[in-house]
Structures are given as C-alpha cells and as structure tokens.
Design a protein around this motif. Sequence first.
Motif, PDB file in Angstrom:
ATOM      1  N   ALA A  27      -0.935  -0.533  -9.715  1.00  0.00           N
ATOM      2  CA  ALA A  27      -0.986   0.133 -11.016  1.00  0.00           C
ATOM      3  C   ALA A  27      -2.410   0.571 -11.344  1.00  0.00           C
ATOM      4  CB  ALA A  27      -0.449  -0.802 -12.099  1.00  0.00           C
ATOM      5  N   ILE A  28      -3.379  -0.297 -11.093  1.00  0.00           N
ATOM      6  CA  ILE A  28      -4.788   0.065 -11.332  1.00  0.00           C
ATOM      7  C   ILE A  28      -5.186   1.196 -10.395  1.00  0.00           C
ATOM      8  CG2 ILE A  28      -7.166  -0.756 -11.166  1.00  0.00           C
ATOM      9  CD1 ILE A  28      -6.087  -3.535 -12.011  1.00  0.00           C
ATOM     10  N   GLY A  29      -4.788   1.106  -9.129  1.00  0.00           N
ATOM     11  CA  GLY A  29      -5.125   2.151  -8.158  1.00  0.00           C
ATOM     12  C   GLY A  29      -4.523   3.494  -8.527  1.00  0.00           C
ATOM     13  N   SER A  30      -3.294   3.500  -9.029  1.00  0.00           N
ATOM     14  CA  SER A  30      -2.658   4.779  -9.394  1.00  0.00           C
ATOM     15  C   SER A  30      -3.374   5.445 -10.561  1.00  0.00           C
ATOM     16  CB  SER A  30      -1.181   4.574  -9.706  1.00  0.00           C
ATOM     17  OG  SER A  30      -1.033   3.795 -10.869  1.00  0.00           O
ATOM     18  N   ARG A  31      -3.966   4.646 -11.456  1.00  0.00           N
ATOM     19  CA  ARG A  31      -4.758   5.235 -12.558  1.00  0.00           C
ATOM     20  C   ARG A  31      -6.000   5.951 -12.041  1.00  0.00           C
ATOM     21  NH1 ARG A  31      -5.701   0.281 -16.031  1.00  0.00           N
ATOM     22  NH2 ARG A  31      -3.914  -0.746 -15.113  1.00  0.00           N
ATOM     23  N   PHE A  32      -6.476   5.555 -10.870  1.00  0.00           N
ATOM     24  CA  PHE A  32      -7.663   6.178 -10.282  1.00  0.00           C
ATOM     25  C   PHE A  32      -7.315   7.133  -9.148  1.00  0.00           C
ATOM     26  CE2 PHE A  32      -9.435   2.552 -12.467  1.00  0.00           C
ATOM     27  CZ  PHE A  32     -10.612   3.061 -12.992  1.00  0.00           C
ATOM     28  N   GLY A  33      -6.047   7.462  -8.993  1.00  0.00           N
ATOM     29  CA  GLY A  33      -5.625   8.455  -8.011  1.00  0.00           C
ATOM     30  C   GLY A  33      -5.346   7.907  -6.627  1.00  0.00           C
ATOM     31  N   TYR A  34      -5.220   6.606  -6.469  1.00  0.00           N
ATOM     32  CA  TYR A  34      -4.928   6.007  -5.173  1.00  0.00           C
ATOM     33  C   TYR A  34      -3.418   5.905  -4.957  1.00  0.00           C
ATOM     34  CZ  TYR A  34      -9.790   4.546  -4.640  1.00  0.00           C
ATOM     35  OH  TYR A  34     -11.151   4.535  -4.511  1.00  0.00           O
ATOM     36  N   VAL A  35      -3.007   5.995  -3.707  1.00  0.00           N
ATOM     37  CA  VAL A  35      -1.608   5.880  -3.317  1.00  0.00           C
ATOM     38  C   VAL A  35      -1.499   4.736  -2.304  1.00  0.00           C
ATOM     39  CG1 VAL A  35       0.320   7.083  -2.233  1.00  0.00           C
ATOM     40  CG2 VAL A  35      -1.305   8.356  -3.626  1.00  0.00           C
ATOM     41  N   LYS A  36      -0.431   3.960  -2.395  1.00  0.00           N
ATOM     42  CA  LYS A  36      -0.212   2.860  -1.470  1.00  0.00           C
ATOM     43  C   LYS A  36       0.097   3.410  -0.081  1.00  0.00           C
ATOM     44  CE  LYS A  36       2.705  -1.162  -0.831  1.00  0.00           C
ATOM     45  NZ  LYS A  36       3.822  -1.951  -1.370  1.00  0.00           N
ATOM     46  N   VAL A  37      -0.510   2.814   0.956  1.00  0.00           N
ATOM     47  CA  VAL A  37      -0.363   3.261   2.336  1.00  0.00           C
ATOM     48  C   VAL A  37       0.056   2.071   3.193  1.00  0.00           C
ATOM     49  CG1 VAL A  37      -1.591   4.276   4.292  1.00  0.00           C
ATOM     50  CG2 VAL A  37      -2.181   4.968   1.998  1.00  0.00           C
ATOM     51  N   GLN A  38       0.868   2.325   4.213  1.00  0.00           N
ATOM     52  CA  GLN A  38       1.285   1.281   5.159  1.00  0.00           C
ATOM     53  C   GLN A  38       0.084   0.856   5.995  1.00  0.00           C
ATOM     54  OE1 GLN A  38       4.458   0.290   5.219  1.00  0.00           O
ATOM     55  NE2 GLN A  38       4.275  -1.183   6.877  1.00  0.00           N
ATOM     56  N   SER A  39      -0.129  -0.467   6.151  1.00  0.00           N
ATOM     57  CA  SER A  39      -1.240  -0.958   6.950  1.00  0.00           C
ATOM     58  C   SER A  39      -1.009  -2.425   7.300  1.00  0.00           C
ATOM     59  CB  SER A  39      -2.555  -0.789   6.188  1.00  0.00           C
ATOM     60  OG  SER A  39      -2.922  -1.943   5.522  1.00  0.00           O
ATOM     61  N   PRO A  40      -1.793  -2.983   8.242  1.00  0.00           N
ATOM     62  CA  PRO A  40      -1.651  -4.411   8.569  1.00  0.00           C
ATOM     63  C   PRO A  40      -2.242  -5.326   7.491  1.00  0.00           C
ATOM     64  CG  PRO A  40      -3.351  -3.423   9.922  1.00  0.00           C
ATOM     65  CD  PRO A  40      -2.704  -2.306   9.157  1.00  0.00           C
ATOM     66  N   LEU A  41      -2.952  -4.763   6.529  1.00  0.00           N
ATOM     67  CA  LEU A  41      -3.535  -5.549   5.445  1.00  0.00           C
ATOM     68  C   LEU A  41      -2.476  -5.905   4.411  1.00  0.00           C
ATOM     69  CD1 LEU A  41      -6.789  -3.484   4.813  1.00  0.00           C
ATOM     70  CD2 LEU A  41      -6.574  -5.596   6.099  1.00  0.00           C
ATOM     71  N   PHE A  42      -2.843  -6.777   3.482  1.00  0.00           N
ATOM     72  CA  PHE A  42      -1.946  -7.121   2.381  1.00  0.00           C
ATOM     73  C   PHE A  42      -1.606  -5.869   1.575  1.00  0.00           C
ATOM     74  CE2 PHE A  42      -1.937  -8.129  -2.230  1.00  0.00           C
ATOM     75  CZ  PHE A  42      -0.686  -8.733  -2.289  1.00  0.00           C
ATOM     76  N   LEU A  43      -2.621  -5.052   1.296  1.00  0.00           N
ATOM     77  CA  LEU A  43      -2.416  -3.826   0.530  1.00  0.00           C
ATOM     78  C   LEU A  43      -3.527  -2.845   0.883  1.00  0.00           C
ATOM     79  CD1 LEU A  43      -1.008  -2.287  -1.856  1.00  0.00           C
ATOM     80  CD2 LEU A  43      -2.613  -3.433  -3.362  1.00  0.00           C
ATOM     81  N   MET A  44      -3.167  -1.586   1.055  1.00  0.00           N
ATOM     82  CA  MET A  44      -4.164  -0.546   1.273  1.00  0.00           C
ATOM     83  C   MET A  44      -3.838   0.619   0.364  1.00  0.00           C
ATOM     84  SD  MET A  44      -5.537   1.369   4.680  1.00  0.00           S
ATOM     85  CE  MET A  44      -6.350  -0.085   5.275  1.00  0.00           C
ATOM     86  N   LEU A  45      -4.857   1.063  -0.360  1.00  0.00           N
ATOM     87  CA  LEU A  45      -4.730   2.211  -1.251  1.00  0.00           C
ATOM     88  C   LEU A  45      -5.623   3.316  -0.720  1.00  0.00           C
ATOM     89  CD1 LEU A  45      -5.004   0.329  -4.668  1.00  0.00           C
ATOM     90  CD2 LEU A  45      -2.929   1.017  -3.481  1.00  0.00           C
ATOM     91  N   LYS A  46      -5.122   4.546  -0.820  1.00  0.00           N
ATOM     92  CA  LYS A  46      -5.874   5.660  -0.243  1.00  0.00           C
ATOM     93  C   LYS A  46      -5.797   6.868  -1.162  1.00  0.00           C
ATOM     94  CE  LYS A  46      -6.619   7.812   4.165  1.00  0.00           C
ATOM     95  NZ  LYS A  46      -6.374   7.711   5.578  1.00  0.00           N
ATOM     96  N   ARG A  47      -6.874   7.605  -1.190  1.00  0.00           N
ATOM     97  CA  ARG A  47      -6.911   8.929  -1.803  1.00  0.00           C
ATOM     98  C   ARG A  47      -7.739   9.806  -0.870  1.00  0.00           C
ATOM     99  NH1 ARG A  47     -10.659   7.750  -7.145  1.00  0.00           N
ATOM    100  NH2 ARG A  47     -12.619   7.680  -6.023  1.00  0.00           N
ATOM    101  N   PRO A  48      -7.756  11.109  -1.066  1.00  0.00           N
ATOM    102  CA  PRO A  48      -8.408  11.980  -0.071  1.00  0.00           C
ATOM    103  C   PRO A  48      -9.860  11.632   0.253  1.00  0.00           C
ATOM    104  CG  PRO A  48      -7.148  13.299  -1.611  1.00  0.00           C
ATOM    105  CD  PRO A  48      -7.091  11.891  -2.115  1.00  0.00           C
ATOM    106  N   LEU A  70      -9.814  -8.122   9.824  1.00  0.00           N
ATOM    107  CA  LEU A  70      -8.846  -7.054   9.513  1.00  0.00           C
ATOM    108  C   LEU A  70      -9.429  -6.048   8.534  1.00  0.00           C
ATOM    109  CD1 LEU A  70      -5.461  -8.966   9.102  1.00  0.00           C
ATOM    110  CD2 LEU A  70      -6.022  -7.270  10.826  1.00  0.00           C
ATOM    111  N   LEU A  71     -10.106  -6.541   7.501  1.00  0.00           N
ATOM    112  CA  LEU A  71     -10.720  -5.634   6.525  1.00  0.00           C
ATOM    113  C   LEU A  71     -11.787  -4.770   7.182  1.00  0.00           C
ATOM    114  CD1 LEU A  71     -11.059  -7.976   3.424  1.00  0.00           C
ATOM    115  CD2 LEU A  71      -9.698  -5.894   3.545  1.00  0.00           C
ATOM    116  N   GLN A  72     -12.593  -5.382   8.038  1.00  0.00           N
ATOM    117  CA  GLN A  72     -13.666  -4.633   8.688  1.00  0.00           C
ATOM    118  C   GLN A  72     -13.108  -3.578   9.633  1.00  0.00           C
ATOM    119  OE1 GLN A  72     -15.163  -5.456  12.130  1.00  0.00           O
ATOM    120  NE2 GLN A  72     -16.855  -4.053  11.825  1.00  0.00           N
TER     121      GLN A  72
END
Length: 172
Positions: A27-48, A70-72
């Motif tokens: 929800a916080i990420g969507s306010r800043f224009g991030y979209v949830k993306v599939q990844s091996p991490l717990f959660l990854m948010l991406k924007r252009p 994993l994060l690195q």
Amino acid sequence: MDFVPQIIAVRKPASDLLASLENEYCAIGSRFGYVKVQSPLFLMLKRPDSQVGFELQFGSEREFEGSLGLLQKSGSDLCFLITSSKAHSMRLNDIKSLLSRKFQIKEQKFVLVDVENSRSFFVNFEWDKFSSQVGRPDWSRPGPMPAQPLFRSQNGRSKPIYGKRGEHKKQD
C-alpha cells in the motif's frame, strides 16, 4: 512524508504477520508508484526508475547472512531487512556489521528495521547526507572544529616539582 520513513513507521501487526506486513508495504509502495513484482525475496516493488527489495528475518546469523545475500543479489536500489527485537536474534548493529564485513554492496542502500519499536539503521546513505549538505548556504554549515593541543599547557601547575627519578619529590 518520504517513502523510507513511512516504511520504518510500520509497526508489527497483532496477527498474520507476513500477510499484514506485505499488504502494508504494498500500500505504501503503490502511493509512490511502485508495483509488486515476482522475486525470490519476501517482497519486491518496482517502478521504471528504481527497485525496492524487502526481506523478513527472525532467525540465526546464518539465516540473516542468507537474507542479506538475497537482497544484495537482487540488484535493488533500496533494500529493507525487517526484523524484530523480541525475536531474540541478532541486534541491528550486529546485522549492520555483518553486512559490512561479508558483502560488497557498492551503490545499494540498506535499511535495517526493527518492527517492534520502529528503530532503524541506514547503511550506505552517506552520499545523500553529503549532497544535502552541499546545497546549504555557507553561514549554516558547521565550521571546522578547533585543533586540540598536542601537549598539556604548562600553566596548570603553579609551583615546579623538584626531585630525581625514584626519590621523594618536593614541591616548592
């Protein structure tokens, strides 16, 4: 309010920890224009223009090292490692030293967050602090610290002390 302080302000939910935290971070990420993306991490948010990775960890030092790896490897610009002080696992400053010792993070920025009390450590944010200081006017910049004297000043004693080494000294 900026993205990072809002993420840090998220408190531990009463129930369903993983799903609740994921929903709040999304929800916080969507306010800043991030979209949830599939990844091996717990959660990854991406924007252009950027990518943010989240990893939750409450285990041993080896598990923390795996999560930091994993994060690195994710290539995220901003990485959040979420933990809890009540889990009796590693402390935030121990995690920070593990990150500095074992990984070459280059330009990635890491934020280590404790969800119990909203405490955090920032790793590799020095350039942001420097660039924010550069734009300040000259009168508001802190001046150089005065140099500390190399030797103690002689005006501390009012009377000289006489005597040879190993003898009882006399002060006249």
